[in-house]
Design a protein around this motif. Structure first.
Motif, PDB file in Angstrom:
ATOM      1  N   THR A 192      -8.637   5.450   1.818  1.00 11.47           N
ATOM      2  CA  THR A 192      -9.976   5.989   2.100  1.00 11.47           C
ATOM      3  C   THR A 192     -10.123   7.407   1.549  1.00 11.47           C
ATOM      4  OG1 THR A 192     -10.098   4.660   4.114  1.00 11.47           O
ATOM      5  CG2 THR A 192     -11.612   6.518   3.967  1.00 11.47           C
ATOM      6  N   GLU A 212     -16.174   2.263   6.398  1.00  4.97           N
ATOM      7  CA  GLU A 212     -14.777   2.701   6.414  1.00  4.97           C
ATOM      8  C   GLU A 212     -14.367   3.173   7.813  1.00  4.97           C
ATOM      9  OE1 GLU A 212     -12.053   2.735   4.271  1.00  4.97           O
ATOM     10  OE2 GLU A 212     -13.389   1.294   3.347  1.00  4.97           O
ATOM     11  N   LYS A 223       0.840  -1.206   0.000  1.00 10.94           N
ATOM     12  CA  LYS A 223       0.000   0.000   0.000  1.00 10.94           C
ATOM     13  C   LYS A 223       0.873   1.254   0.000  1.00 10.94           C
ATOM     14  CE  LYS A 223      -3.837  -1.978   2.657  1.00 10.94           C
ATOM     15  NZ  LYS A 223      -4.510  -1.952   3.958  1.00 10.94           N
ATOM     16  N   ARG A 241      -4.463   2.343   4.973  1.00  9.20           N
ATOM     17  CA  ARG A 241      -5.914   2.298   4.764  1.00  9.20           C
ATOM     18  C   ARG A 241      -6.500   3.705   4.732  1.00  9.20           C
ATOM     19  NH1 ARG A 241      -9.691  -1.579   3.073  1.00  9.20           N
ATOM     20  NH2 ARG A 241     -11.668  -0.449   3.179  1.00  9.20           N
TER      21      ARG A 241
END
Length: 578
Positions: free
Chosen positions: A206, A222, A116, A202
């Protein structure tokens, strides 16, 4: 040798030793500061046992002057320590961040496919933060504290060996507890970096996908994922706080025991005339000087443990093999003609799941090769292999007869241009994005690229023209406008090998007409790979490869494949009816 020792040695070699001059200045300052700190407690003996009983005002004034001078020296050295070492530590953090970012950018595409971007941001920005304690006041305090403790111990033994040994028993117990706590804390700190990277990753996703989240009314979902992540982070912090709390409370209790014992022993020794009041007060102050750094070291130890855990994670990244360091990539291209040959090429993202199987074809210099087929057939993988983003597991890809796996990548990529389906634009102006591959291009070259991609057709309507800010990822522009900027960027790069992945997929009919003209100009004299779902856009390609299940099902030009009435014919006639 343990993992911890390796890290400490590595940290010493790579971080402390290159800055040894500054560290030595820091150590000299701390020695002066600590020497000055002994003046006040040692002067107490003379004050209580000599000056006060004899009512010697002259020596009292001298003593006060010496103590004030010592306090002034401590203040000045403290300021210089912060000024020299803390500033240097922050500079080192910025240096390390730059090194880690440079290393990450050098890693192969496959690494980014599995990691990521938010996680990498965390590793660049957060993992190196704790390193400031290796060069900053943390290390110096550790050394200075050790020196203070040793000198204090020698002076205490001279005053009263019995009382000193009594005080050392609880300190030894505390040292054992602290060492055990550090063994527990280090993996916790290491794990914290990992959790922090996951949560940051994350969160970045988002924020990047906010339109999708709002479009599917998924804010609550979320929020729950993020909340779960931060609670996991809290649990980790709680563990380290528990270990730290054990150290703090045990130090409070054990030092309390030591202090109480010294009060009793000291009082008794004064009563039986083995100790003077001045010696007792000096002993008490010196004990404080010895104990303070030992307790402080538990805090510094936590900081150094955190720094080493961050270094471990940073070291993992720095030890990865960069694209340029892959074995045998030592051929540097001075110029290329652009003949590309795939010879029995196979590739898989996962073991035993080949996406491309024994693919062979030739792309002569300056020709256009179109790749068509259903979604997931392997078209983009072939384009990725041609662009050197991927390396085949079997077979060879050659450029002008040279195996691409032996070519130094930067020397190949300077002849490469890519226009991707979801082409990435950077936050900034339209002009900055077009100039991205060649910031030093002339105004004439810039204008030629703008006209070739018909960018001026829409920028002329904007108040700021080419200086219009496009927002993150070009969010303020339409898909067609973004695509035309990407094509202008490729025109300006002036590549010999061009990869167009769905270059007309985001365009309306009017834009597509303009783009088709600019693509015809762009592909002239360039070896071009075109991936297209709209088969009408590739009728003029020199050869068309129909890819099915990672293999070439059909090969030829448009007319040949239509006459064949096979897979391409079915795809083309189906699209023509829509």
């Amino acid at each position: 040798m343990s993992d911890k020792k390796v890290s400490i040695l590595k940290a010493f070699k790579t971080i402390i030793w290159p800055r040894r001059n500054l560290v030595l200045i820091g150590l000299l300052l701390i020695v002066i500061s600590k020497a000055a700190s002994f003046v006040a407690p040692l002067s107490l003996k003379y004050l209580m046992d000599d000056i006060i009983p004899q009512k010697d005002i002259h020596f009292l004034k001298i003593l006060i002057g010496v103590v004030i001078a010592a306090i002034l020296v401590q203040a000045i050295t403290s300021f210089l320590l912060t000024k020299i070492l803390s500033v240097q530590a922050q500079y080192m953090i910025s240096e390390l961040r730059a090194q880690v970012q440079k290393k990450i950018l050098s890693l192969p595409i496959r690494f980014f496919d599995n990691t990521k971007s938010g996680e990498l941001v965390s590793r660049i920005m957060s993992d190196v933060e704790g390193v400031r304690n290796l060069i900053g006041t943390g290390l110096v305090q550790l050394v200075g504290g050790s020196l203070t403790a040793i000198v204090s111990l020698i002076l205490l033994l001279r005053i009263s060996p019995g009382m000193t040994l009594f005080a050392l028993i609880p300190l030894a117990i505390f040292a054992v507890i602290a060492l055990k706590a550090f063994k527990i804390i280090r993996p916790i700190f290491r794990n914290r970096g990992k959790i922090n990277a996951e949560v940051t990753g994350r969160l970045t996703e988002t924020l990047g996908g906010i339109r999708v989240i709002k479009g599917f009314n998924a804010e609550l979902q979320e929020h729950k994922i993020f909340e779960k992540g931060v609670l996991k982070l809290f649990e980790n912090v709680k563990k380290s706080l528990t270990a730290t709390a054990i150290m703090t409370s045990s130090s409070t209790f054990l030092l309390g025991v030591a202090t109480t014992g010294i009060m009793g022993l000291g009082g008794y020794k004064i009563m039986i005339d083995e100790l003077t009041i001045g010696e007792f007060l000096t002993f008490t102050f010196l004990l404080g000087l010895m104990v303070a750094p030992i307790v402080q070291m538990s805090n510094i130890g936590s900081q150094l443990t955190e720094a080493l855990a961050g270094l471990d994670r940073t070291e993992e990244l720095m030890n990865m093999t960069a694209e340029a360091d892959i074995e045998n990539r030592n051929i540097i291209l001075d110029k290329i003609k652009g003949d590309v040959v795939f010879d029995n090429v196979s590739f898989s993202y996962e073991e035993e799941k080949e996406v491309i199987k024994d693919v062979s074809f030739e792309v002569p210099s300056g020709s256009v090769t179109a790749l068509v087929g259903s979604s997931g057939s392997g078209k983009s993988t072939i384009a990725g292999l041609a662009a050197s983003f991927l390396t085949p597991q079997k077979g060879t890809i050659t450029i002008d007869g040279i195996d691409l796996s032996n070519i130094e990548l930067t020397s190949y990529r300077k002849y490469l241009g890519v226009v991707l389906q979801d082409d990435f634009l950077f936050e900034g102006s339209i002009k900055e994005n077009i100039l991205f591959p060649r910031p030093d291009a002339t105004e004439e070259e810039l204008q030629n690229a703008i006209k070739a991609a018909y960018v001026d057709e829409f920028t002329n309507r904007f108040e700021d023209g080419l200086d219009t800010l496009i927002g993150e990822r070009g969010i303020k522009l339409s898909g067609g406008q973004r695509q035309r900027i990407a094509i202008a960027r490729a025109v300006l790069a002036n590549p010999k090998i061009l990869v167009l992945d769905e270059a007309t997929s985001n365009l309306d009919t009017e834009s597509e007409g303009l783009i088709q003209k600019s693509l015809a100009e762009l592909t002239k004299g360039r070896t071009t790979f075109v991936i297209a779902h709209r088969l009408s856009t590739i009728r003029k390609a020199d050869q068309i490869l129909v890819i099915e299940n990672g293999e070439i099902a059909e090969q030829g030009n448009h007319d040949m494949l239509i006459a064949k009435e096979g897979r391409y014919y079915n795809l083309f006639t189906y699209q023509a009816r829509i």
